[in-house]
Design a protein around this motif. Structure first.
Motif, PDB file in Angstrom:
ATOM      1  N   THR A  85       0.829  -1.205   0.000  1.00 60.06           N
ATOM      2  CA  THR A  85       0.000   0.000   0.000  1.00 60.06           C
ATOM      3  C   THR A  85       0.859   1.249   0.000  1.00 60.06           C
ATOM      4  O   THR A  85       0.503   2.265  -0.610  1.00 60.06           O
ATOM      5  N   PHE A  88       2.085   1.657  -3.600  1.00 64.34           N
ATOM      6  CA  PHE A  88       1.002   2.143  -4.462  1.00 64.34           C
ATOM      7  C   PHE A  88       0.794   3.639  -4.268  1.00 64.34           C
ATOM      8  O   PHE A  88       0.529   4.374  -5.216  1.00 64.34           O
ATOM      9  N   SER A  89       0.927   4.101  -3.030  1.00 73.81           N
ATOM     10  CA  SER A  89       0.757   5.519  -2.741  1.00 73.81           C
ATOM     11  C   SER A  89       1.884   6.335  -3.365  1.00 73.81           C
ATOM     12  O   SER A  89       1.641   7.405  -3.944  1.00 73.81           O
ATOM     13  N   GLU A  92       1.463   6.739  -7.173  1.00 77.17           N
ATOM     14  CA  GLU A  92       0.137   7.183  -7.612  1.00 77.17           C
ATOM     15  C   GLU A  92       0.211   8.175  -8.774  1.00 77.17           C
ATOM     16  O   GLU A  92      -0.642   8.171  -9.667  1.00 77.17           O
ATOM     17  N   ASN A 131      -4.071   0.643  -6.798  1.00 72.85           N
ATOM     18  CA  ASN A 131      -4.876   1.678  -6.149  1.00 72.85           C
ATOM     19  C   ASN A 131      -6.198   1.946  -6.857  1.00 72.85           C
ATOM     20  O   ASN A 131      -6.948   2.839  -6.453  1.00 72.85           O
ATOM     21  N   ASP A 133      -6.968   3.213  -9.761  1.00 73.35           N
ATOM     22  CA  ASP A 133      -7.118   4.353 -10.674  1.00 73.35           C
ATOM     23  C   ASP A 133      -7.436   3.917 -12.100  1.00 73.35           C
ATOM     24  O   ASP A 133      -8.251   4.548 -12.783  1.00 73.35           O
ATOM     25  N   GLN A 157      -4.936  -2.836   0.563  1.00 75.57           N
ATOM     26  CA  GLN A 157      -5.198  -1.933  -0.555  1.00 75.57           C
ATOM     27  C   GLN A 157      -6.644  -2.047  -1.023  1.00 75.57           C
ATOM     28  O   GLN A 157      -7.263  -1.050  -1.393  1.00 75.57           O
ATOM     29  N   LEU A 160      -8.752   0.064   1.144  1.00 77.53           N
ATOM     30  CA  LEU A 160      -8.591   1.478   0.798  1.00 77.53           C
ATOM     31  C   LEU A 160      -9.385   1.823  -0.462  1.00 77.53           C
ATOM     32  O   LEU A 160     -10.042   2.875  -0.533  1.00 77.53           O
ATOM     33  N   ASN A 161      -9.324   0.932  -1.455  1.00 74.86           N
ATOM     34  CA  ASN A 161     -10.050   1.180  -2.707  1.00 74.86           C
ATOM     35  C   ASN A 161     -11.556   1.228  -2.487  1.00 74.86           C
ATOM     36  O   ASN A 161     -12.254   2.071  -3.065  1.00 74.86           O
ATOM     37  N   LYS A 164     -12.254   4.585  -1.108  1.00 78.68           N
ATOM     38  CA  LYS A 164     -11.970   5.680  -2.043  1.00 78.68           C
ATOM     39  C   LYS A 164     -13.018   5.774  -3.145  1.00 78.68           C
ATOM     40  O   LYS A 164     -13.405   6.872  -3.568  1.00 78.68           O
TER      41      LYS A 164
END
Length: 286
Positions: A85, A88-89, A92, A131, A133, A157, A160-161, A164
């Motif tokens: 994670t 991935f951040s 980004e 992530n 996107d 992750q 988090l997704n 988000k």
């Protein structure tokens, strides 16, 4: 002095400084090299000049790994834990700097391919969604497709997704191994996607098994955007080979797709932003 000698001199000086900093700052060196993949992919924009020099020196000191199963296990252990994670951040911004300008053309080609298909495809599955996107972008580009599923090894992750992108009801994120998920949940009329470094972590036999299972589902399309080593000539070396510091696997994607029973509707390569890698674009169907 010509450009090449200047470059060599720069590399020597930076290597010397980096090694000196590693010696003088052992705790920082330990932190930087705590995980091999994180060290390789760490975003240099977020690093100070001394940290960049140390990173370069540490990369040059990485032990060579030759056992393919060991490599696959170590890579999997990284992507499945919390450290993924953080990476991935850090990466980004590459969605805007790399994916949008360099990779979206293949999805324009996909739109043309779909317009020539008598069947309607109702699901897009992104293997290694990270992530999220890319999957979110695809949901805006393909309004006629109702279901977008992002699969990733990292439970952290995925959570988090889900937070988000909770407003986008067409997205679903699942923590799972890709091959296990396809065996249990895969269906026809599905488009599978990987984006910029997912299949490179599969051994060749496991990747071949994944392609065969997907082919067996029925009517499917696969878009793979994957890195290859710049020195990997598919004609002279048709098999998978190691590349990079991680290391990971440079696969002969056209060969593997065709062996699994797919036909290719697109294949191209371009120099990746890393300069020593190629970005390979494959569109396959059955």
């Amino acid at each position: 002095m010509s450009i090449k000698p200047k470059l060599v001199l720069y590399q020597i000086l930076s290597g010397t400084l980096g090694n000196a900093l590693v010696f003088l700052r052992p705790e920082k060196a330990r932190q930087l090299s705590e995980n091999r993949i994180a060290l390789v992919h760490r975003n240099k924009k977020n690093m100070s000049i001394p940290e960049r020099l140390m990173r370069a020196a540490l990369l040059n000191k990485l032990d060579k790994i030759q056992d393919y199963d060991t490599i696959a296990e170590q890579n999997r252990n990284f992507w499945i834990n919390h450290s993924a994670t953080e990476l991935f951040s850090e990466l980004e911004d590459t969605f805007n700097t790399d994916f949008i300008p360099h990779c979206t053309f293949i999805f324009e080609l996909l739109k043309n391919e779909l317009s020539n298909q008598p069947e309607e495809f109702n699901t897009i599955v992104e293997i290694g969604t990270g992530n999220g996107d890319v999957l979110n972008y695809l949901s805006s580009e393909f309004p006629n497709i109702n279901h977008f599923i992002g699969i990733d090894l990292s439970q952290d992750q995925i959570e988090l997704n889900n937070g988000k992108y909770k407003a986008n009801k067409r997205l679903e994120f699942v923590a799972s191994d890709a091959l296990d998920w396809v065996r249990e949940n895969g269906s026809d009329q599905t488009i599978f996607v990987t984006s910029r470094g997912v299949l490179e972590y599969f051994t060749e036999p496991r990747l071949q098994e994944l392609f065969k299972v997907i082919h067996g589902l029925g009517k499917t399309i696969f878009i793979a955007i994957e890195p290859n080593g710049a020195d990997h000539n598919f004609d002279t070396n048709p098999n998978s080979q190691l590349y990079g510091h991680e290391p990971s696997f440079s696969h002969n994607y056209p060969k593997l797709f065709k062996t699994a029973g797919f036909s290719l509707w697109h294949f191209s390569q371009k120099v990746w932003y890393k300069a020593n890698d190629m970005q390979t674009f494959v569109g396959a169907k059955n």
